[in-house]
Design a protein around this motif. Structure first.
Motif, PDB file in Angstrom:
ATOM      1  N   UNK A 131     -11.899  15.045  50.619  1.00  0.00           N
ATOM      2  CA  UNK A 131     -11.051  13.918  51.015  1.00  0.00           C
ATOM      3  C   UNK A 131     -11.508  12.642  50.320  1.00  0.00           C
ATOM      4  N   UNK A 132     -10.571  11.731  50.155  1.00  0.00           N
ATOM      5  CA  UNK A 132     -10.924  10.408  49.633  1.00  0.00           C
ATOM      6  C   UNK A 132     -11.846   9.684  50.606  1.00  0.00           C
ATOM      7  N   UNK A 133     -11.659   9.905  51.882  1.00  0.00           N
ATOM      8  CA  UNK A 133     -12.511   9.242  52.872  1.00  0.00           C
ATOM      9  C   UNK A 133     -13.979   9.619  52.671  1.00  0.00           C
ATOM     10  N   UNK A 134     -14.237  10.860  52.253  1.00  0.00           N
ATOM     11  CA  UNK A 134     -15.617  11.288  52.036  1.00  0.00           C
ATOM     12  C   UNK A 134     -16.262  10.552  50.868  1.00  0.00           C
TER      13      UNK A 134
ATOM     14  N   UNK B  44      -9.380   5.488  53.689  1.00  0.00           N
ATOM     15  CA  UNK B  44      -9.416   6.089  55.024  1.00  0.00           C
ATOM     16  C   UNK B  44      -8.634   7.408  55.056  1.00  0.00           C
ATOM     17  N   UNK B  45      -8.181   7.850  53.890  1.00  0.00           N
ATOM     18  CA  UNK B  45      -7.364   9.061  53.796  1.00  0.00           C
ATOM     19  C   UNK B  45      -8.238  10.298  54.036  1.00  0.00           C
ATOM     20  N   UNK B  46      -7.992  10.983  55.145  1.00  0.00           N
ATOM     21  CA  UNK B  46      -8.754  12.191  55.490  1.00  0.00           C
ATOM     22  C   UNK B  46      -7.992  13.471  55.153  1.00  0.00           C
ATOM     23  N   UNK B  47      -6.923  13.341  54.373  1.00  0.00           N
ATOM     24  CA  UNK B  47      -6.166  14.516  53.950  1.00  0.00           C
ATOM     25  C   UNK B  47      -6.990  15.354  52.980  1.00  0.00           C
ATOM     26  N   UNK B  48      -7.141  16.649  53.199  1.00  0.00           N
ATOM     27  CA  UNK B  48      -7.876  17.484  52.236  1.00  0.00           C
ATOM     28  C   UNK B  48      -7.053  17.691  50.962  1.00  0.00           C
ATOM     29  N   UNK B  49      -7.672  17.481  49.822  1.00  0.00           N
ATOM     30  CA  UNK B  49      -7.042  17.732  48.528  1.00  0.00           C
ATOM     31  C   UNK B  49      -7.827  18.839  47.823  1.00  0.00           C
TER      32      UNK B  49
END
Length: 744
Positions: free
Chosen positions: A572-575, A580-585
């Motif tokens: 995720x971008x949050x990682x 703050x986007x916690x969507x898995x890519x």
């Protein structure tokens, strides 16, 4: 070197007159409304339609409220790395441009005018003089004024004078009257922060009709555009540093290039234009720094530091800088125009300010081209190698430079970014599209040698512990090398990269660790675009001769124990800390690496990367290797290109001897045979600013470009200036020593 044709400047600095502020205002409004552009051109038509659509979206019912606020913004938020209310002023400038720009449906629309006035009034709620700055200072003194100021310039005379005056006072209260002061809060501005401050104060001078504010802006901008070895900003090697000695050509430096180029347009023909010397320095920065760091639609990841953690990162600022800078007549204008034209081939829509400039470039017939060759940025521990169809760079660090920063909680996994990462792409969007960055294994960045200690990728950053990092270049090929001592690790290694015409020879030597963790050299970590692409491997896992994937070949002069893994990775971008986007890519990733095991002692590996290879190419190399690894140990690394007889040598210590070449100090040497003798290129990787080192070359030579200390029938010793790590070019011509006949 100043190569600007000073006699033919479009933007001539003259003594300021009373009318100059009015001309700046005219240029300013014309810039934001695309004045003079061909409105029938496809890019302008698209830009006008997009401007209207974006403005209409911003004022749709229920989104923009009747009190002038937006329903989705949290106006009580404290600024950190982001700030929701900043979007308020960013939307306002879009609305103001739509109101003032003819050729689309919102031009002078009175409903829109009222909405702009209401939104301007609401700035007093979250930005007014009763709101004390909290959190990140940048938004208060730079971020909001960057957009609020132009909105007021565009809307002056069409909104209530009280609203206008209140907003002007809010800006003045935050930033003060001097571009070089800190304003109400924040540090004294330097580098790009100073360029931003110059722009906000230029705008404030227009808003207050105060011509006395514009001369200090000009002077500050003239200062910040001069290359300096000691302050943040443009460096003498055409790199850009911000937040200390940190490479940021594509981050802060890209924004800087955009802003300075815009300043040249806003002040053209006035006494507030850049001085000839400052303009020359800036043009050189565009041509030698910005252009060389761009490929495809993106900046090299090594020049954006923590901004890699931001989902919206692109090369937009670079394109904007080139489009605006292309209007300056200079000896480098064609280079800038050609790079802009190349970038436009893959770029979509542009804002109204740039669409006309892009149209001019596309209609000019200028040849679209990226530069080719090799550049060494000795002040930023960075090297770039470019060829038609591919781009490669190496990012290092030393006691003189910082690795990629973690600031505002961004770049939480970036600790290995300067450990010799090799950024290799055949198109510019390999890592940037499809949200690949979150999916990568940040402990296995391409090119690094890393101790896998369970916490290899974290937010650690800072100066290095070794002085040795640098390289040489003859303009077409070159060498980069460093003594690696990763932050937070127990290992060291000698790393070197030899860039030849169609191949990169990568050496890791003297790999030593005092810890039981495995140490790895990452040959590559590659996001596969086409799921049908297959990794071809010749040899066994214990003795691989070559591998091929997506047209990139990996050749091992001595068969190596290559490990490979193909997996679908996600993150995720949050990682990464930039969102703050916690969507898995997810991404299909192939990793190739050499495992040196736990506690290696003087381990080494060598491999060749061929960015435009085929299986036939690699089979031919197996039968007849194109390079010879001459040495790869604690003292020296050396490679010979057997096709051209070019020899590259890295002297990590003074004890190395390579075919008669020696040095009395750490040195990097690249020797190329010429029709008249030998072309020698030497640099001090410890970057001492004064003094000399000595390099001994086999044979008897006369030299141009260096002093000959001694010459015998067997060897010639040259005196090379250290010169802060810059390459010294020496032309060697064979010298015949006549022996005196013995008397009888």
């Amino acid at each position: 070197m100043r190569r600007l044709l000073l006699g033919l400047l479009v933007l001539v600095a003259t003594s300021a007159s009373a009318a100059d502020i009015d001309l700046v205002r005219q240029n300013y409004i014309g810039y934001y409304t695309g004045a003079g552009a061909d409105v029938a051109a496809p890019r302008m038509k698209d830009a006008l339609a997009s401007l209207e659509a974006e403005a209409r979206n911003d004022v749709r019912p229920g989104f923009l409220l009747s009190n002038g606020s937006w329903s989705d913004l949290n106006y009580s938020e404290t600024p950190s790395g982001t700030w929701s209310p900043w979007e308020h002023s960013k939307r306002l400038i879009v609305m103001a441009k739509a109101y003032r720009t003819p050729g689309q449906g919102l031009y002078h629309d009175q409903t829109l005018r009222g909405q702009i006035e209401a939104a301007l009034s609401y700035t007093g709620v979250y930005y007014g003089m009763s709101s004390l700055p909290t959190g990140n200072w940048w938004f208060w003194t730079i971020g909001v004024p960057l957009d609020l100021g132009p909105t007021l310039v565009l809307m002056r005379g069409d909104i209530d004078p009280t609203v206008y005056n209140n907003c002007v006072q809010e800006i003045y209260f935050r930033i003060g009257s001097s571009p070089t002061s800190r304003g109400i809060v924040g540090p004294v501005p330097t580098g790009e922060n100073l360029a931003w401050s110059c722009f906000t104060h230029l705008t404030l001078g227009l808003l207050k009709d105060d011509a006395s504010m514009l001369a200090p802006v000009r002077d500050a901008m003239a200062g910040v555009t001069m290359a300096s070895a000691t302050v943040e900003g443009i460096k003498p090697d055409a790199s850009f540093q911000q937040h200390g000695a940190q490479l940021y050509t594509g981050g802060y430096g890209g924004s800087f290039a955009n802003d300075v180029a815009q300043y040249t347009l806003l002040t053209r023909g006035t006494g507030y234009a850049l001085t000839p010397g400052s303009l020359a320095s800036f043009i050189d920065y565009l041509a030698d720094g910005v252009i060389w760091s761009l490929y495809g639609n993106y900046f090299d990841v090594s020049v954006i530091s923590r901004e890699v953690a931001r989902p919206s990162t692109s090369g937009f600022n670079g394109l904007a800088a080139l489009l605006q800078g292309s209007t300056v007549i200079s000896l480098r204008q064609r280079e800038i125009q050609s790079a802009a034209a190349k970038l436009l081939q893959t770029w979509g829509g542009l804002p109204i300010e740039l669409a006309g400039l892009a149209t001019n470039i596309e209609q000019s017939g200028v040849a679209a081209a990226w530069p080719s060759g090799h550049r060494q940025y000795w002040m930023s521990d960075y090297a770039v190698h470019r060829r038609d169809g591919w781009f490669a760079s190496v990012k290092m660090f030393s006691t003189r430079t910082k690795s990629g920063e973690n600031t505002n909680n961004e770049n939480l996994l970036g600790s290995r970014q300067s450990d010799g990462r090799l950024y290799l792409v055949r198109d510019g969007d390999t890592y940037y599209t499809r949200n690949v960055w979150p999916a990568l294994d940040w402990t296995r960045l391409p090119g690094i040698t890393v101790e896998q200690n369970g916490n290899a990728a974290n937010d650690t950053y800072g100066y290095g512990s070794n002085r040795f990092a640098g390289g040489v270049s003859d303009g077409w090929n070159g060498i980069a090398a460093m003594q690696l001592a990763p932050l937070g690790a127990h290992m060291t290694a000698n790393k070197s990269w030899f860039f030849f015409d169609d191949a990169i020879v990568c050496l890791a030597g003297a790999i030593t660790s005092t810890d039981s963790n495995h140490v790895e050299t990452i040959v590559n970590q590659w996001p596969v675009r086409d799921s049908s692409s297959q990794l071809l491997v010749d040899g066994t896992p214990a003795a691989t001769r070559w591998a091929l994937l997506d047209g990139i070949g990996y050749f091992f002069p001595t068969p190596a124990p290559l490990l490979t893994k193909r997996e679908t990775r996600s993150g995720t971008w949050a990682a990464l800390g930039g969102s703050t986007d916690t969507t898995p890519y997810s991404a299909d990733v192939v990793t190739l690496w050499i495992d040196h095991g736990p506690m290696p002692m003087d381990a080494s590996t060598a491999y060749v990367i061929a960015p435009n290879a085929t299986a036939d190419t690699l089979r031919a190399w197996s039968a007849n290797p194109p390079v010879s690894i001459v040495a790869n140990n604690y003292d020296v690394a050396a490679v010979r290109d057997l096709r051209t007889n070019a020899l590259g040598i890295v002297f990590f210590t003074t004890y190395g001897n390579v075919n008669g070449y020696t040095a009395d100090a750490p040195a990097i040497v690249y020797a190329v045979s010429t029709a008249s003798g030998l072309s020698l290129h030497v640099a001090d990787p410890t970057a001492n600013s004064s003094g000399v080192l000595h390099v001994t070359v086999p044979g008897t030579w006369s030299a141009a470009g260096a002093n000959v200390v001694s010459a015998t029938s067997r060897a010639t010793t040259l005196e090379i200036p250290r010169n802060s790590g810059q390459t010294t070019d020496v032309a060697l011509t064979p010298l015949i020593i006549r022996r005196r006949a013995a008397r009888h």
